[in-house]
Write a protein that holds these residues in place. Sequence first.
Motif, mmCIF file in Angstrom:
data_model
loop_
_atom_site.group_PDB
_atom_site.id
_atom_site.type_symbol
_atom_site.label_atom_id
_atom_site.label_comp_id
_atom_site.label_asym_id
_atom_site.label_seq_id
_atom_site.Cartn_x
_atom_site.Cartn_y
_atom_site.Cartn_z
ATOM 1 N N VAL A 1 50.010 30.328 39.983
ATOM 2 C CA VAL A 1 49.667 30.148 41.513
ATOM 3 C C VAL A 1 48.148 29.838 41.774
ATOM 4 C CG1 VAL A 1 49.843 30.955 44.050
ATOM 5 C CG2 VAL A 1 51.667 30.870 42.469
ATOM 6 N N GLY A 2 47.333 30.713 40.870
ATOM 7 C CA GLY A 2 45.760 30.807 40.837
ATOM 8 C C GLY A 2 45.437 29.585 40.625
ATOM 9 N N ARG A 3 46.018 28.646 39.661
ATOM 10 C CA ARG A 3 45.536 27.432 39.464
ATOM 11 C C ARG A 3 45.557 26.418 40.594
ATOM 12 N NH1 ARG A 3 49.023 27.491 34.185
ATOM 13 N NH2 ARG A 3 47.924 29.126 33.013
ATOM 14 N N LEU A 4 46.112 26.939 41.690
ATOM 15 C CA LEU A 4 45.868 25.839 42.992
ATOM 16 C C LEU A 4 44.795 26.062 43.649
ATOM 17 C CD1 LEU A 4 49.292 26.643 44.911
ATOM 18 C CD2 LEU A 4 48.829 24.772 43.784
ATOM 19 N N PHE A 5 44.035 27.087 43.328
ATOM 20 C CA PHE A 5 42.607 27.281 44.083
ATOM 21 C C PHE A 5 41.413 26.883 43.161
ATOM 22 C CE2 PHE A 5 45.570 30.346 45.658
ATOM 23 C CZ PHE A 5 46.040 29.568 46.878
ATOM 24 N N GLU A 6 40.215 26.307 43.733
ATOM 25 C CA GLU A 6 39.302 25.903 42.857
ATOM 26 C C GLU A 6 38.350 26.979 42.619
ATOM 27 O OE1 GLU A 6 37.440 22.529 44.594
ATOM 28 O OE2 GLU A 6 39.117 21.251 44.373
ATOM 29 N N GLU A 7 38.352 28.039 43.527
ATOM 30 C CA GLU A 7 37.629 29.303 43.163
ATOM 31 C C GLU A 7 37.672 29.858 41.946
ATOM 32 O OE1 GLU A 7 38.540 28.932 47.816
ATOM 33 O OE2 GLU A 7 39.537 28.819 45.918
ATOM 34 N N LYS A 8 36.516 30.298 41.372
ATOM 35 C CA LYS A 8 36.676 31.142 40.414
ATOM 36 C C LYS A 8 37.320 32.390 40.506
ATOM 37 C CE LYS A 8 32.089 29.367 38.504
ATOM 38 N NZ LYS A 8 30.576 29.634 38.322
ATOM 39 N N PRO A 9 38.016 33.250 39.425
ATOM 40 C CA PRO A 9 38.314 34.410 39.634
ATOM 41 C C PRO A 9 37.184 35.241 40.324
ATOM 42 C CG PRO A 9 39.003 33.529 37.418
ATOM 43 C CD PRO A 9 37.925 32.842 38.240
ATOM 44 N N GLN A 10 37.626 36.332 41.183
ATOM 45 C CA GLN A 10 36.635 37.115 41.598
ATOM 46 C C GLN A 10 35.941 38.277 40.594
ATOM 47 O OE1 GLN A 10 39.188 38.760 44.607
ATOM 48 N NE2 GLN A 10 37.950 38.452 46.227
ATOM 49 N N ARG A 11 34.689 38.146 40.575
ATOM 50 C CA ARG A 11 33.981 39.163 39.906
ATOM 51 C C ARG A 11 32.981 39.971 40.629
ATOM 52 N NH1 ARG A 11 30.661 35.932 35.903
ATOM 53 N NH2 ARG A 11 30.609 37.703 34.982
ATOM 54 N N TYR A 12 33.052 41.362 40.342
ATOM 55 C CA TYR A 12 32.192 42.144 41.104
ATOM 56 C C TYR A 12 31.497 42.912 39.955
ATOM 57 C CZ TYR A 12 35.135 41.033 45.140
ATOM 58 O OH TYR A 12 35.733 40.388 46.183
ATOM 59 N N SER A 13 30.298 43.359 40.348
ATOM 60 C CA SER A 13 29.462 44.261 39.582
ATOM 61 C C SER A 13 30.176 45.459 39.153
ATOM 62 C CB SER A 13 28.143 44.255 39.713
ATOM 63 O OG SER A 13 27.942 45.050 41.084
ATOM 64 N N ARG A 14 29.809 46.077 38.112
ATOM 65 C CA ARG A 14 30.275 47.454 37.802
ATOM 66 C C ARG A 14 29.670 48.558 38.881
ATOM 67 N NH1 ARG A 14 28.321 49.796 32.398
ATOM 68 N NH2 ARG A 14 26.289 49.624 33.373
ATOM 69 N N ALA A 15 28.463 48.095 39.380
ATOM 70 C CA ALA A 15 28.045 49.086 40.365
ATOM 71 C C ALA A 15 28.603 49.000 41.472
ATOM 72 C CB ALA A 15 26.258 48.788 40.611
ATOM 73 N N LEU A 16 28.981 47.902 41.980
ATOM 74 C CA LEU A 16 29.916 47.691 43.395
ATOM 75 C C LEU A 16 31.347 48.330 43.204
ATOM 76 C CD1 LEU A 16 30.355 44.606 45.635
ATOM 77 C CD2 LEU A 16 32.317 45.635 44.754
ATOM 78 N N LEU A 17 31.818 48.234 42.053
ATOM 79 C CA LEU A 17 33.044 48.791 41.849
ATOM 80 C C LEU A 17 33.003 50.229 41.810
ATOM 81 C CD1 LEU A 17 34.677 46.429 39.105
ATOM 82 C CD2 LEU A 17 35.274 46.386 41.401
ATOM 83 N N GLU A 18 31.918 50.728 41.188
ATOM 84 C CA GLU A 18 31.950 52.272 41.195
ATOM 85 C C GLU A 18 31.697 52.709 42.637
ATOM 86 O OE1 GLU A 18 28.730 53.161 38.590
ATOM 87 O OE2 GLU A 18 29.898 52.421 36.618
ATOM 88 N N THR A 19 30.753 52.097 43.267
ATOM 89 C CA THR A 19 30.370 52.278 44.569
ATOM 90 C C THR A 19 31.675 52.631 45.575
ATOM 91 O OG1 THR A 19 28.115 51.695 44.509
ATOM 92 C CG2 THR A 19 29.167 52.045 46.591
ATOM 93 N N LEU A 20 32.507 51.415 45.490
ATOM 94 C CA LEU A 20 33.594 51.356 46.018
ATOM 95 C C LEU A 20 34.482 52.662 45.764
ATOM 96 C CD1 LEU A 20 35.750 50.069 48.076
ATOM 97 C CD2 LEU A 20 36.328 48.417 46.179
ATOM 98 N N ALA A 21 34.869 53.003 44.535
ATOM 99 C CA ALA A 21 35.629 53.821 43.992
ATOM 100 C C ALA A 21 35.183 55.288 44.459
ATOM 101 C CB ALA A 21 35.691 54.285 42.457
ATOM 102 N N LEU A 22 33.765 55.776 44.429
ATOM 103 C CA LEU A 22 33.471 56.857 45.174
ATOM 104 C C LEU A 22 33.620 56.930 46.621
ATOM 105 C CD1 LEU A 22 29.995 57.113 43.380
ATOM 106 C CD2 LEU A 22 31.732 58.751 43.216
ATOM 107 N N ILE A 23 33.485 55.690 47.546
ATOM 108 C CA ILE A 23 33.888 56.006 48.707
ATOM 109 C C ILE A 23 35.405 56.252 48.968
ATOM 110 C CG2 ILE A 23 33.845 54.501 50.924
ATOM 111 C CD1 ILE A 23 31.344 52.972 49.886
#
Length: 222
Positions: A81-103
């Motif tokens: 299903v993901g091949r229907l969309f032209e957007e690249k797979p989401q990529r988030y920085s390690r810093a963002l993921l760690e910040t989200l985890a802490l929150i």
Amino acid sequence: MSEESIRHIQNIIEAALLAAGKPLNLDQIRELFTEEERPARQVVEHALSQLEQACADRSYELRKVSSGYRFQIREDYATWVGRLFEEKPQRYSRALLETLALIAYRQPITRGEIEDIRGVTVSSNIVRTLMEREWVRIVGHKDVPGRPAMYATTRQFLDYFNMTTLEQLPPLSEIRDLEEIGREIEQKIQAEIQFDTPAPEAEDAASSADEDHDESIPGTLH
């Protein structure tokens, strides 16, 4: 109530969920009906249960999340299903993921407290991205000099990660390393494909020069 009436209600709910493009809770579903024909909550719950069973052998499922019920593609079919969309797979920085985890694990928490744990400055770009994604919101201000904002996760955060409550987060006794928590979140992001909504625009992990430049990861969450 007859089986025919239940099926009629079930069909109305199915049509509404397919058209809504967002989760609908029990009250919103009941509001679809006029006051004279409005089914009891127990009847709606029964119809939803029947719908869930009807999807058992389908490529999509009825899923209950924090904001209500929605249809979504099963993870087994995400690759195709993901091949229907032209957007690249989401990529988030390690810093963002760690910040989200802490929150998520320490909420409500201030930006300064996040920085104390991570040992580096939290970029304004990270906070802005989390707020724009509606995964994080300000829930108050800490009663200390400067009255810093306190951050917490939202219903949209729970919805996106297929949770109904924060209790469904992996226990800290099982996952204690920030990097490991970040990987858990990233895996959920990569797997998440909505039934009728393309993934949001990707956040390139290397695109923001003002994000954290640290290469070290703090040892554990306590």
